[in-house]
Write a protein that holds these residues in place. Structure first.
Motif, PDB file in Angstrom:
ATOM      1  N   PRO A  21      -3.460 -13.409   1.448  1.00 25.31           N
ATOM      2  CA  PRO A  21      -3.671 -11.752   1.669  1.00 25.31           C
ATOM      3  C   PRO A  21      -2.693 -11.146   0.596  1.00 25.31           C
ATOM      4  N   SER A  22      -3.239 -10.116   0.142  1.00 23.47           N
ATOM      5  CA  SER A  22      -2.615  -9.378  -0.489  1.00 23.47           C
ATOM      6  C   SER A  22      -1.348  -8.891  -0.032  1.00 23.47           C
ATOM      7  N   PRO A  23      -0.124  -8.770  -0.662  1.00 24.42           N
ATOM      8  CA  PRO A  23       1.099  -8.010  -0.139  1.00 24.42           C
ATOM      9  C   PRO A  23       0.928  -6.876   0.604  1.00 24.42           C
TER      10      PRO A  23
ATOM     11  N   ASP B 134       1.828  -5.001   4.808  1.00 25.26           N
ATOM     12  CA  ASP B 134       2.305  -3.565   4.927  1.00 25.26           C
ATOM     13  C   ASP B 134       1.384  -2.958   6.098  1.00 25.26           C
ATOM     14  N   LEU B 135       0.130  -3.143   5.606  1.00 24.69           N
ATOM     15  CA  LEU B 135      -0.923  -2.419   6.592  1.00 24.69           C
ATOM     16  C   LEU B 135      -0.974  -2.874   7.823  1.00 24.69           C
ATOM     17  N   ASP B 136      -0.486  -4.347   7.976  1.00 23.92           N
ATOM     18  CA  ASP B 136      -0.411  -4.842   9.583  1.00 23.92           C
ATOM     19  C   ASP B 136       0.757  -4.220  10.212  1.00 23.92           C
TER      20      ASP B 136
ATOM     21  N   LEU C 178       7.518   4.802  12.054  1.00 27.95           N
ATOM     22  CA  LEU C 178       7.491   4.257  10.914  1.00 27.95           C
ATOM     23  C   LEU C 178       8.434   4.529   9.601  1.00 27.95           C
ATOM     24  N   TYR C 179       9.524   3.612   9.181  1.00 26.35           N
ATOM     25  CA  TYR C 179      10.405   4.198   8.199  1.00 26.35           C
ATOM     26  C   TYR C 179       9.797   3.528   6.954  1.00 26.35           C
ATOM     27  N   ALA C 180      10.099   4.386   5.915  1.00 29.33           N
ATOM     28  CA  ALA C 180       9.729   3.742   4.377  1.00 29.33           C
ATOM     29  C   ALA C 180      10.312   2.405   4.210  1.00 29.33           C
ATOM     30  N   GLY C 181      11.675   2.186   4.740  1.00 32.44           N
ATOM     31  CA  GLY C 181      12.400   1.038   4.227  1.00 32.44           C
ATOM     32  C   GLY C 181      11.782  -0.147   5.058  1.00 32.44           C
ATOM     33  N   ASP C 182      10.867   0.072   6.218  1.00 35.23           N
ATOM     34  CA  ASP C 182      10.187  -0.967   6.608  1.00 35.23           C
ATOM     35  C   ASP C 182       8.981  -1.686   5.923  1.00 35.23           C
ATOM     36  N   LEU C 183       8.393  -0.902   4.830  1.00 40.68           N
ATOM     37  CA  LEU C 183       7.417  -1.491   4.029  1.00 40.68           C
ATOM     38  C   LEU C 183       8.075  -2.284   2.768  1.00 40.68           C
TER      39      LEU C 183
END
Length: 167
Positions: free
Chosen positions: A140-142, A146-148, A160-165
């Motif tokens: 799968p795409s990286p 992130d979507l999951d 959700l924090y931007a650093g989690d992506l």
């Protein structure tokens, strides 16, 4: 040839299959496997003309059309494109559709959680073990990860924090 189910992972595999077909100057056959629900009146042992069976077949054809439209939009992928719906389990349908040992079968690997592994066998593993031709298993795409992660956080109502992506 590429297998699809309409998922984001299978769309990634379709794009890779189109690139492989262009590089080989080959046709791209996109296969969507379908089965009647619960093996009921439309199962393999019953008559082929039941309304349930006809409805399942028509739904599969429509899903394939929508998947190809989503994957390639209005522009062609740069290769001859053919769609095929096949009645059967996904792995077996793909392997049975291969016509030549020189073909290339492209499948997405998808995310495989322990629960999914227990409930549904891996189509990619089946194809790798049984196909009479080379198999390209596309991860799968990286961005899918992130979507999951975002989906899981939404389901559990966690911030959700931007650093989690992945960056």
């Amino acid at each position: 040839m590429a297998g699809t189910c309409g998922s984001l992972g299978s769309l990634t595999a379709l794009h890779r299959a189109a690139a492989e077909a262009r590089a080989r100057d080959a046709e791209l056959w996109v296969v969507l496997a379908w089965q009647p629900p619960l093996g009921g009146p439309g199962s393999r042992g019953s008559a082929g003309g039941t309304p349930l069976l006809t409805g399942c077949r028509e739904a599969a054809v429509e899903q394939l059309r929508e998947t190809l439209d989503t994957a390639f939009g209005d522009g062609p992928p740069g290769v001859t494109l053919a769609g095929l719906t096949v009645r059967g389990t996904p792995g077996a349908a793909l392997v049975d559709t291969v016509r030549d040992p020189g073909d290339l079968l492209v499948v997405g690997t998808g995310a495989r959680t322990p629960l999914l592994r227990a409930l549904r066998p891996s189509v990619a593993r089946y194809c790798l073990a049984h196909a009479p031709c080379p198999v390209l298993a596309v991860p799968p795409s990286p961005l899918q990860g992130d979507l999951d992660a975002v989906h899981r956080r939404n389901v559990w109502r966690r911030p959700l924090y931007a650093g989690d992506l992945a960056g």
